[in-house]
Design a protein around this motif. Structure first.
Motif, short mmCIF file in Angstrom:
data_model
loop_
_atom_site.label_atom_id
_atom_site.label_comp_id
_atom_site.label_asym_id
_atom_site.label_seq_id
_atom_site.Cartn_x
_atom_site.Cartn_y
_atom_site.Cartn_z
N GLY A 10 84.58 94.43 -14.43
CA GLY A 10 85.40 93.23 -14.32
C GLY A 10 86.85 93.44 -14.69
N ARG A 11 87.26 92.68 -15.69
CA ARG A 11 88.67 92.61 -16.12
C ARG A 11 89.30 93.97 -16.39
NH1 ARG A 11 88.93 89.26 -21.54
NH2 ARG A 11 87.54 90.97 -22.08
N GLY A 12 88.57 94.81 -17.11
CA GLY A 12 89.08 96.17 -17.33
C GLY A 12 90.12 96.30 -18.43
N SER A 13 90.11 95.40 -19.41
CA SER A 13 91.12 95.55 -20.48
C SER A 13 90.84 96.77 -21.34
CB SER A 13 91.22 94.28 -21.33
OG SER A 13 90.12 94.15 -22.19
N ASN A 14 89.56 97.10 -21.54
CA ASN A 14 89.26 98.34 -22.28
C ASN A 14 89.68 99.57 -21.49
OD1 ASN A 14 87.77 98.05 -25.00
ND2 ASN A 14 86.82 96.47 -23.72
N PHE A 15 89.41 99.54 -20.20
CA PHE A 15 89.87 100.62 -19.32
C PHE A 15 91.38 100.81 -19.48
CE2 PHE A 15 91.08 101.44 -14.65
CZ PHE A 15 91.02 102.82 -14.78
N ALA A 87 82.94 100.88 -19.88
CA ALA A 87 83.93 99.97 -20.48
C ALA A 87 83.78 98.60 -19.83
CB ALA A 87 85.34 100.53 -20.29
N GLY A 88 82.85 97.81 -20.34
CA GLY A 88 82.59 96.53 -19.71
C GLY A 88 81.82 96.71 -18.41
N TYR A 89 80.92 97.68 -18.41
CA TYR A 89 80.02 97.88 -17.27
C TYR A 89 78.76 97.06 -17.58
CZ TYR A 89 76.82 100.05 -14.00
OH TYR A 89 75.90 100.25 -13.01
N MET A 90 78.49 96.06 -16.75
CA MET A 90 77.54 95.03 -17.16
C MET A 90 76.14 95.19 -16.57
SD MET A 90 79.49 93.64 -19.29
CE MET A 90 78.84 92.06 -19.83
N ARG A 91 75.75 96.42 -16.27
CA ARG A 91 74.37 96.66 -15.80
C ARG A 91 73.66 97.61 -16.74
NH1 ARG A 91 73.44 94.68 -11.05
NH2 ARG A 91 75.32 94.01 -9.96
N ILE A 108 80.81 100.56 -25.01
CA ILE A 108 81.30 99.67 -26.06
C ILE A 108 80.56 98.35 -25.96
CG2 ILE A 108 83.25 98.68 -24.74
CD1 ILE A 108 84.77 98.97 -27.56
N HIS A 109 80.20 97.82 -27.12
CA HIS A 109 79.48 96.54 -27.17
C HIS A 109 80.18 95.64 -28.18
CE1 HIS A 109 76.16 93.81 -26.62
NE2 HIS A 109 76.13 93.65 -27.92
N PRO A 110 80.38 94.35 -27.83
CA PRO A 110 81.16 93.47 -28.70
C PRO A 110 80.36 92.83 -29.83
CG PRO A 110 80.63 92.33 -26.67
CD PRO A 110 80.06 93.71 -26.54
N SER A 111 79.64 93.66 -30.58
CA SER A 111 78.98 93.19 -31.80
C SER A 111 78.83 94.38 -32.73
CB SER A 111 77.59 92.61 -31.52
OG SER A 111 76.65 93.65 -31.34
N GLU A 173 90.13 94.78 -31.51
CA GLU A 173 89.52 95.94 -32.20
C GLU A 173 88.85 96.88 -31.20
OE1 GLU A 173 90.34 96.37 -35.34
OE2 GLU A 173 91.39 94.46 -35.11
N GLU A 174 88.29 96.33 -30.12
CA GLU A 174 87.72 97.20 -29.08
C GLU A 174 88.77 98.15 -28.53
OE1 GLU A 174 85.24 95.43 -26.01
OE2 GLU A 174 85.00 93.60 -27.19
N HIS A 175 89.98 97.59 -28.36
CA HIS A 175 91.04 98.40 -27.76
C HIS A 175 91.53 99.51 -28.68
CE1 HIS A 175 91.98 94.80 -24.90
NE2 HIS A 175 90.86 95.42 -24.62
C1 GAR Z 1 84.19 93.74 -23.54
O1 GAR Z 1 84.25 92.77 -24.54
C2 GAR Z 1 82.99 94.65 -23.75
O2 GAR Z 1 82.74 94.93 -25.10
C3 GAR Z 1 81.90 93.82 -23.13
O3 GAR Z 1 82.47 93.26 -21.98
C4 GAR Z 1 83.87 93.09 -22.19
C5 GAR Z 1 84.60 93.77 -21.06
O4 GAR Z 1 85.98 93.47 -21.12
N1 GAR Z 1 80.75 94.61 -22.84
C6 GAR Z 1 79.50 94.16 -22.94
O5 GAR Z 1 79.22 93.04 -23.29
C7 GAR Z 1 78.43 95.18 -22.59
N2 GAR Z 1 77.14 94.62 -22.81
P1 GAR Z 1 87.03 94.31 -20.32
O6 GAR Z 1 86.53 94.39 -18.87
O7 GAR Z 1 88.31 93.57 -20.43
O8 GAR Z 1 87.09 95.69 -20.94
#
Ligand code: GAR
Length: 210
Positions: A10-15, A87-91, A108-111, A173-175
């Motif tokens: 998606g958004r890709g802010s971590n990328f 990085a925010g790969y949701m599968r 990365i996982h947001p917990s 903090e993820e970043h």
């Molecule tokens: C991030 O918060 C990441 O930790 C989360 O999705 C978001 C992606 O944001 N990932 C999960 O929940 C994985 N189960 P980004 O596309 O802006 O990086």
């Protein structure tokens, strides 16, 4: 130099945060591709802006998960990366791909794992009422959100938080955490012992060190 590919949905802010830390030399490696399962992912624009190939392996264009993953593996292998970064790969990835990149795939996982696995982790944390939350970078294993932990960073949870507010606080903090973990990997400072990751601290400090 080592290479890695990034998978994002998606958004890709971590990328983006990772690319920024490659550009400034903090991550001593090269990102060779962005791979997404979502043709509409904003991450594709970020890859284009950075001059990195963006590959779409759209889940919907395959008959089943097996066919999708075979194509995904083939796409990753085109780049023969040292590391695969989720990085925010949701599968949830199947066992073949996870085994193939064992010890070479990070998520990365947001917990603060092992709390709040799966979707909407930040909202789960708010609803549970924890006072501290955060993010976890971990090696990927076949059990979802359960692989050896590399780095965790924490944030406070306040009484008026909702899932979105807490998500934004954790994202900051993820970043930081993801570039830190990738840097350690490419510095060769991570060793997996059972389910514990050991970080070699016996290396000379370098200028970009946190
Ligand atoms: C991030 O918060 C990441 O930790 C989360 O999705 C978001 C992606 O944001 N990932 C999960 O929940 C994985 N189960 P980004 O596309 O802006 O990086």
């Amino acid at each position: 130099k080592g290479t890695f590919v990034v998978l994002a949905s998606g958004r890709g802010s971590n990328f983006q945060a990772i690319l920024d830390r490659v550009s400034d030399g903090y991550i001593p490696a090269v990102c060779t591709a962005l791979i997404t399962d979502n043709p509409l992912a904003h991450a594709i624009e970020r890859a284009r802006a950075a001059g990195i190939p963006g590959e779409v392996v759209s889940f919907k264009s395959f008959s089943d998960k097996q066919a999708y993953e075979t194509a995904l593996i083939a796409t990753i292998q085109k780049y023969n990366p040292d590391l695969v970064v989720l990085a925010g790969y949701m599968r949830i990835l199947g066992s073949e791909i996870v085994r193939k990149y064992s010890g070479r795939m990070v998520n990365i996982h947001p917990s603060l794992l092992p709390s709040f696995t799966g979707l909407h982790a930040q909202e789960q944390a708010v609803n549970y009422g924890v006072k501290v939350a955060g993010c976890t970078v971990h090696f990927v294993t076949e059990d979802m959100d359960a692989g050896p932990v590399i780095i965790q960073r924490t944030v406070p949870v306040f009484e008026n938080d909702d899932g979105d507010i807490l998500s934004d606080r954790i994202l900051v903090e993820e970043h930081k955490a993801f570039p830190q973990a990738i840097r350690l990997f490419f510095q060769g400072r991570l060793t997996i012992e059972g389910r514990v990751v050991k970080i070699d601290t016996n290396q000379a400090p370098s200028p970009g060190r946190d």
